[in-house]
Design an enzyme around this catalytic site. Structure first.
Site, PDB file in Angstrom:
ATOM      1  N   THR A 319       0.831  -1.204   0.000  1.00 42.43           N
ATOM      2  CA  THR A 319       0.000   0.000   0.000  1.00 42.43           C
ATOM      3  C   THR A 319       0.866   1.255   0.000  1.00 42.43           C
ATOM      4  O   THR A 319       0.598   2.222  -0.719  1.00 42.43           O
ATOM      5  CB  THR A 319      -0.934   0.021   1.221  1.00 42.43           C
ATOM      6  OG1 THR A 319      -1.791  -1.128   1.180  1.00 42.43           O
ATOM      7  CG2 THR A 319      -1.801   1.278   1.233  1.00 42.43           C
ATOM      8  N   TRP A 322       2.595   1.508  -3.415  1.00 42.41           N
ATOM      9  CA  TRP A 322       1.670   1.867  -4.483  1.00 42.41           C
ATOM     10  C   TRP A 322       1.605   3.376  -4.683  1.00 42.41           C
ATOM     11  O   TRP A 322       1.461   3.859  -5.803  1.00 42.41           O
ATOM     12  CB  TRP A 322       0.269   1.334  -4.151  1.00 42.41           C
ATOM     13  CG  TRP A 322      -0.750   1.626  -5.218  1.00 42.41           C
ATOM     14  CD1 TRP A 322      -1.049   0.866  -6.305  1.00 42.41           C
ATOM     15  CD2 TRP A 322      -1.613   2.776  -5.291  1.00 42.41           C
ATOM     16  NE1 TRP A 322      -2.027   1.461  -7.062  1.00 42.41           N
ATOM     17  CE2 TRP A 322      -2.402   2.639  -6.463  1.00 42.41           C
ATOM     18  CE3 TRP A 322      -1.801   3.905  -4.497  1.00 42.41           C
ATOM     19  CZ2 TRP A 322      -3.354   3.585  -6.837  1.00 42.41           C
ATOM     20  CZ3 TRP A 322      -2.740   4.853  -4.880  1.00 42.41           C
ATOM     21  CH2 TRP A 322      -3.512   4.685  -6.034  1.00 42.41           C
ATOM     22  N   HIS A 323       1.776   4.115  -3.594  1.00 44.82           N
ATOM     23  CA  HIS A 323       1.658   5.570  -3.663  1.00 44.82           C
ATOM     24  C   HIS A 323       2.898   6.238  -4.228  1.00 44.82           C
ATOM     25  O   HIS A 323       2.829   7.412  -4.618  1.00 44.82           O
ATOM     26  CB  HIS A 323       1.345   6.138  -2.277  1.00 44.82           C
ATOM     27  CG  HIS A 323      -0.069   5.897  -1.843  1.00 44.82           C
ATOM     28  ND1 HIS A 323      -0.471   4.731  -1.245  1.00 44.82           N
ATOM     29  CD2 HIS A 323      -1.178   6.675  -1.937  1.00 44.82           C
ATOM     30  CE1 HIS A 323      -1.769   4.806  -0.988  1.00 44.82           C
ATOM     31  NE2 HIS A 323      -2.222   5.961  -1.405  1.00 44.82           N
ATOM     32  N   GLY A 324       4.010   5.536  -4.294  1.00 42.59           N
ATOM     33  CA  GLY A 324       5.174   6.164  -4.900  1.00 42.59           C
ATOM     34  C   GLY A 324       6.473   5.478  -4.558  1.00 42.59           C
ATOM     35  O   GLY A 324       6.565   4.696  -3.597  1.00 42.59           O
ATOM     36  N   PHE A 466       0.444   9.338  -8.629  1.00 46.07           N
ATOM     37  CA  PHE A 466       0.444   7.952  -8.214  1.00 46.07           C
ATOM     38  C   PHE A 466      -0.049   7.022  -9.323  1.00 46.07           C
ATOM     39  O   PHE A 466       0.050   5.826  -9.211  1.00 46.07           O
ATOM     40  CB  PHE A 466      -0.458   7.780  -6.971  1.00 46.07           C
ATOM     41  CG  PHE A 466      -0.090   8.742  -5.865  1.00 46.07           C
ATOM     42  CD1 PHE A 466       1.232   9.028  -5.592  1.00 46.07           C
ATOM     43  CD2 PHE A 466      -1.076   9.372  -5.118  1.00 46.07           C
ATOM     44  CE1 PHE A 466       1.568   9.924  -4.584  1.00 46.07           C
ATOM     45  CE2 PHE A 466      -0.741  10.273  -4.109  1.00 46.07           C
ATOM     46  CZ  PHE A 466       0.583  10.544  -3.843  1.00 46.07           C
TER      47      PHE A 466
END
Length: 466
Positions: A319, A322-324, A466
């Site tokens: 998680t 996934w954002h960066g 993202f």
């Protein structure tokens, strides 16, 4: 092209609506093809090269879906091989474009080598459309949906412009039937238009204003007071909520205007009593995606405690990533891993009563501070300032300046982060006053949003990264 741009509001959207609802061609095939063409144009406006990457991904996903489906006639073993191939291809593509540069840089530091020549641009929205392609393959493999024989319908599911570049992450099993048969009507169109207006106002009137406060404080090269540091953290907490939930509102509203019904993506997350509840209310489509496609297939909580902890660790590491491609995102994910694990083991939020709201809000703000910081060192120094370490004092004129000059937006931000307005609306629903006042209010809000949009050049969208 962003939803709050003049090009979208005055050219792209009106042209698309006029072409979609013109009285001469009303077939589902025509309308679906039109939406696909306009969606590809929408993406190509900002990504004229990477639109070909997305089209290639769609073609590959469609082809693999045909072989994964039970109707392909393949044995389970062959279907599984095609399934693994689809997952590896899409995850690999995401890794190359989103994480390879970061990985090479970190390896270079470790090995004392210079890999700076390896720098790959990040396509807008690649995480969102990749997860939707994976959803398509997963749903077919697990028997939740049938493979789509028409490649253009798969393309519409992946590329549909309302949710293409910043979600919500639409699951294929939720939209499969809507692509083939949906009912466009004036009620949905009206609701969708109102939802879009409210989302636009969240973005333009609230998020953009608060963003400037957050940017000024987080990017300051001088020491801060405790109050100013907290103001910056709270500003970003409000900014990211109104930015992303505003975009989701606009996406859901646009979907309704074309007959699509997307699931809700936010449910007033800042009233949560725990980190667990926060993630049931924040970016719901991402949380349920990881739950259904990663956590549950790994065994969820129906395994030994050690394996359960490992499952949580994997999900929250992913998680964060996934954002960066940044260690701050990894640390942010692990921060929630620790919080959720402790909450599930001890159940302490249920034991502290009303203090649970304070605990959750403090945890959320600290988490967003990690998320916003450019690197871990900056994050640790900033959090240190928030507790008085390295600060210039408890309060200063800068804090007062931001409080006083932004007082209206601060008050609106706090109020609109809670369900007070929907509660009042429900009480007044279907009354004569409500039926007259809401359209007038929406018109005023829309006109004000347009004025601000046309007069300002500051219009960032956080989740485009993202």
């Amino acid at each position: 092209m962003v939803f709050s741009s003049t090009v979208f509001l005055f050219l792209f959207l009106p042209i698309t609506l006029l072409a979609y609802y013109q009285p001469f061609f009303k077939s589902r095939t025509f309308r679906n093809r039109l939406l696909l063409f306009m969606s590809l144009f929408f993406y190509a406006w900002g990504e004229p090269i990477f639109v070909f990457l997305m089209v290639f991904s769609i073609i590959v996903g469609w082809f693999i879906g045909l072989h994964v489906g039970e109707i392909s006639g393949h044995s389970n073993a062959v279907r599984r091989k095609w399934f693994v191939t689809g997952v590896v291809f899409n995850v690999g593509l995401l890794f190359v474009f989103k994480y390879l540069t970061f990985t090479a840089h970190e390896l270079g530091l470790l090995l004392g080598r210079d890999f700076s020549f390896l720098s790959i641009s990040l396509p807008i929205g690649i995480s969102f459309f990749t997860f939707q392609i994976l959803s398509y393959i997963f749903d077919i493999y697990y028997g939740k949906a049938s493979p789509q024989k028409n490649m253009l319908n798969v393309g519409l599911y992946i590329a549909l412009f309302p949710q293409l570049i910043a979600g919500p992450i639409v699951r294929y099993d939720e939209i499969e039937k809507q692509i083939a048969a949906r009912n466009e009507n004036i009620h949905d169109f009206s609701d969708g238009m109102m939802r879009f207006i409210y989302g636009l106002a969240k973005k333009v009137l609230l998020a953009n204003f608060i963003a400037q406060i957050a940017d000024n404080i987080f990017d300051a090269n001088t020491s801060l007071s405790v109050a100013t540091a907290w103001l910056g953290a709270v500003a970003y907490t409000l900014q990211i909520y109104f930015d992303f939930s505003g975009y989701s509102d606009m996406a859901i509203g646009l979907g309704k205007m074309f007959g699509f019904h997307f699931t809700e993506n936010f449910n007033y997350p800042y009233i949560s009593r725990s980190a667990t509840e926060f993630w049931r209310r924040w970016h719901i489509s991402l949380g349920t995606w990881f739950r259904d496609y990663v956590y549950i297939p790994m065994g969820g909580n129906r395994v030994s405690k050690v394996r359960w902890i490992l499952n949580l660790f994997v999900v929250w590491t992913l998680t964060g990533l996934w954002h960066g491609a940044n260690w701050t995102f990894v640390l942010w994910g692990l921060f929630y891993f620790v919080l959720l694990m402790m909450e599930k083991i001890t159940n302490f939020p249920e034991k502290i009563g009303v203090l649970a709201h304070i605990y959750a809000l403090l945890a959320i703000i600290i988490g967003w501070t990690l998320f916003r910081s450019p690197d871990i060192n900056h994050a640790m120094n900033y959090i240190g300032t928030m507790i008085g370490v390295g600060s210039t004092g408890l309060f200063d004129s800068t804090a007062w300046y931001y409080i006083y000059n932004g007082r209206t937006v601060w008050i609106l931000g706090v109020i609109l982060s809670t369900p007070i307005v929907p509660m009042l609306k429900n009480r007044l629903n279907n009354t004569k006053a409500m039926n007259i006042c809401e359209p007038l209010l929406a018109t005023v809000i829309f006109l004000l949003s347009i004025v601000v949009t046309m007069s300002s050049t500051y219009n960032p969208f956080i989740y485009f990264n993202f």
